[in-house]
Design an enzyme around this catalytic site. Structure first.
Site, PDB file in Angstrom:
ATOM      1  N   MET A   1     -14.707   0.683   2.885  1.00 46.84           N
ATOM      2  CA  MET A   1     -13.636   1.692   2.862  1.00 46.84           C
ATOM      3  C   MET A   1     -12.812   1.538   1.581  1.00 46.84           C
ATOM      4  O   MET A   1     -12.777   0.465   0.990  1.00 46.84           O
ATOM      5  CB  MET A   1     -12.747   1.438   4.080  1.00 46.84           C
ATOM      6  CG  MET A   1     -11.882   2.576   4.501  1.00 46.84           C
ATOM      7  SD  MET A   1     -10.717   1.961   5.744  1.00 46.84           S
ATOM      8  CE  MET A   1     -10.903   3.155   7.001  1.00 46.84           C
TER       9      MET A   1
ATOM     10  N   ASP B   1      -6.202   0.384  -0.762  1.00 41.36           N
ATOM     11  CA  ASP B   1      -7.170   0.948  -1.705  1.00 41.36           C
ATOM     12  C   ASP B   1      -7.005   0.457  -3.144  1.00 41.36           C
ATOM     13  O   ASP B   1      -7.940   0.542  -3.927  1.00 41.36           O
ATOM     14  CB  ASP B   1      -7.082   2.487  -1.701  1.00 41.36           C
ATOM     15  CG  ASP B   1      -7.378   3.086  -0.334  1.00 41.36           C
ATOM     16  OD1 ASP B   1      -8.012   2.406   0.486  1.00 41.36           O
ATOM     17  OD2 ASP B   1      -6.960   4.233  -0.083  1.00 41.36           O
TER      18      ASP B   1
ATOM     19  N   ARG C   1      16.530  -7.302   3.785  1.00 43.89           N
ATOM     20  CA  ARG C   1      17.323  -8.478   3.381  1.00 43.89           C
ATOM     21  C   ARG C   1      18.064  -8.215   2.061  1.00 43.89           C
ATOM     22  O   ARG C   1      19.277  -8.426   1.960  1.00 43.89           O
ATOM     23  CB  ARG C   1      16.410  -9.687   3.246  1.00 43.89           C
ATOM     24  CG  ARG C   1      17.187 -10.968   2.948  1.00 43.89           C
ATOM     25  CD  ARG C   1      16.266 -12.096   2.554  1.00 43.89           C
ATOM     26  NE  ARG C   1      15.325 -12.422   3.592  1.00 43.89           N
ATOM     27  CZ  ARG C   1      14.037 -12.716   3.379  1.00 43.89           C
ATOM     28  NH1 ARG C   1      13.543 -12.724   2.171  1.00 43.89           N
ATOM     29  NH2 ARG C   1      13.245 -13.025   4.375  1.00 43.89           N
TER      30      ARG C   1
ATOM     31  N   ARG D   1     -30.617  -3.230   7.046  1.00 39.61           N
ATOM     32  CA  ARG D   1     -29.598  -2.867   8.037  1.00 39.61           C
ATOM     33  C   ARG D   1     -28.340  -2.359   7.332  1.00 39.61           C
ATOM     34  O   ARG D   1     -27.981  -2.870   6.273  1.00 39.61           O
ATOM     35  CB  ARG D   1     -29.194  -4.075   8.887  1.00 39.61           C
ATOM     36  CG  ARG D   1     -30.303  -4.658   9.736  1.00 39.61           C
ATOM     37  CD  ARG D   1     -30.650  -3.755  10.929  1.00 39.61           C
ATOM     38  NE  ARG D   1     -31.613  -4.372  11.821  1.00 39.61           N
ATOM     39  CZ  ARG D   1     -32.930  -4.370  11.642  1.00 39.61           C
ATOM     40  NH1 ARG D   1     -33.465  -3.776  10.593  1.00 39.61           N
ATOM     41  NH2 ARG D   1     -33.723  -4.979  12.507  1.00 39.61           N
TER      42      ARG D   1
HETATM   43  O1  F6P Z   1      -5.845   4.960   2.294  1.00 40.03           O
HETATM   44  C1  F6P Z   1      -6.237   3.973   3.192  1.00 40.03           C
HETATM   45  C2  F6P Z   1      -7.499   4.379   3.916  1.00 40.03           C
HETATM   46  O2  F6P Z   1      -7.870   3.299   4.770  1.00 40.03           O
HETATM   47  C3  F6P Z   1      -8.685   4.752   3.036  1.00 40.03           C
HETATM   48  O3  F6P Z   1      -9.357   3.632   2.520  1.00 40.03           O
HETATM   49  C4  F6P Z   1      -9.525   5.556   3.992  1.00 40.03           C
HETATM   50  O4  F6P Z   1     -10.357   6.476   3.329  1.00 40.03           O
HETATM   51  C5  F6P Z   1      -8.481   6.282   4.831  1.00 40.03           C
HETATM   52  O5  F6P Z   1      -7.267   5.526   4.718  1.00 40.03           O
HETATM   53  C6  F6P Z   1      -8.850   6.394   6.290  1.00 40.03           C
HETATM   54  O6  F6P Z   1      -7.877   7.114   6.931  1.00 40.03           O
HETATM   55  P1  F6P Z   1      -7.771   7.212   8.528  1.00 40.03           P
HETATM   56  O7  F6P Z   1      -7.244   5.889   9.028  1.00 40.03           O
HETATM   57  O8  F6P Z   1      -6.820   8.320   8.743  1.00 40.03           O
HETATM   58  O9  F6P Z   1      -9.157   7.451   9.038  1.00 40.03           O
END
Ligand code: F6P
Ligand code: ADP
Length: 319
Positions: free
Chosen positions: A170, A128, A26, A244
């Site tokens: 993650m 991240d 845009r 767990r």
């Molecule tokens: O950079 C984003 C991310 O989700 C990280 O948090 C993670 O370590 C990585 O990518 C996972 O990558 P893939 O989707 O290739 O397994």
């Protein structure tokens, strides 16, 4: 003066990438530029997957997670000859400049393309939050809310069974999702590279909490920090907590982008177009105190996030 701008998404997808894309299209068209998207990141670039777009091309995708122009990883982009091929393809299409939406790896690609004469501006697209030149990366807010919702669910069942929940979060090597989620869910223990505890310390804390008759225990561990299966085995062996493990994994990456994510993404994308229009390249845009800011990519990648220490203190204080 640049006339044609390309946009690509690269590295791991993140909610809000589509908002950045729509915002850039845009703002670019409003600035009288021809706008192009490149599918599949740098990989698609060298394969020539380029399409001209208009303001309405992705009109209904603002609320969609992931990236509609797809993403990829292409390790070969570190090779000069591969980047030269990319420049050749862009020149053939008459594309003078690029907006690269991705993380620090994608920024390196953008910096190196700029050195070959294609001005590139990076936008921080990654869950991240590992780019210190911005308060928040695009995707972090949504992923954090996803993580917190998941942990809230886990706490419901853990407290019903008087269990200990270990949740692996993650975030590559960046601790932010784990740290912020730990504060937001009042976790008992946060384990990250910036906030490590020994297994003995974890066991001691959990035994104390059991003795205090705590209903449930919550331990958050950032991905790639330690072997969480091993940790759970130790907890089972050395405490009376029934324990767990949940690995959240890719569930964290999807979902509708939060409203703030969308607004910040559109705001940053507009700033990226302004920078390209001024003839700038090799820079990345971020959000600082609710305003877009720009740094040379090289400088941005050297910055450190100093907020962490403050936030860990918040958590330790409530422990
Ligand atoms: O950079 C984003 C991310 O989700 C990280 O948090 C993670 O370590 C990585 O990518 C996972 O990558 P893939 O989707 O290739 O397994
Ligand atoms: P992110 O951008 O999310 O950090 P990656 O680190 O996987 O994700 O990088 C995405 C892509 O950026 C890589 O697959 C590669 O094409 C490109 N890239 C990464 N590092 C470099 C580099 N040093 N030089 C050139 N291109 C790079």
């Amino acid at each position: 003066m640049i006339k044609k701008i390309g946009i690509l998404t690269s590295g791991g997808d993140a909610p809000g990438m589509n908002s950045a894309l729509i915002g850039a299209i845009r703002s670019g068209i409003n600035a009288n530029k021809e706008m192009y998207v490149i599918y599949d990141g740098y990989k698609g670039l060298i394969e020539g997957k380029i399409q001209k777009v208009n303001k309405d091309t992705f009109k209904d995708k603002m609320n969609q997670g992931g990236t509609v122009i797809k993403t990829a990883r292409l390790p070969e982009f570190k090779e000069l000859s591969v980047r030269q091929k990319a420049v050749e393809i862009l020149r053939k299409e008459g594309i003078d400049a690029l907006i690269v939406i991705g993380g620090d790896g994608s920024y390196m690609g953008a910096k190196k393309l700029t050195e070959l004469g294609i001005n590139c501006i990076g936008l921080p697209g990654t869950i991240d939050n590992d780019i210190a030149s911005t308060d928040y990366t695009i995707g972090f807010d949504t992923a954090l809310n996803t993580v917190v919702n998941e942990i809230d669910n886990i706490v419901d069942t853990s407290s019903s069974h008087h269990r200990c929940a270990v949740v692996e979060i993650m975030g590559n090597r960046c601790a932010d999702l784990t740290l912020y989620a730990g504060i937001a869910t009042n976790a008992d223990i946060i384990l990250t590279k910036d906030h490590p505890f020994t297994t003995d310390e974890v066991i001691e804390t959990l035994n104390r909490k059991k003795k205090d008759d705590q209903d449930y225990a919550l331990v958050l561990v950032s991905e790639k920090f330690m072997d969480t299966n091993g940790l759970v085995e130790e907890i089972k062996k050395r405490t009376s907590w029934d324990t767990r493990l949940t690995v959240l994994g890719h569930t964290q990456r999807g979902g509708r982008p939060s409203a703030m994510e969308r607004v910040n993404a559109v705001y940053m994308a507009d700033y990226a177009i302004k920078l390209l229009n001024e003839g700038k390249g090799g820079m990345c845009v971020g959000i600082r105190n609710s305003k877009p800011v720009a740094y040379p990519i090289e400088e941005a990648l050297k910055l450190e996030n100093n907020l962490h220490k403050e936030l860990y203190k918040l958590h330790d204080d409530v422990k």
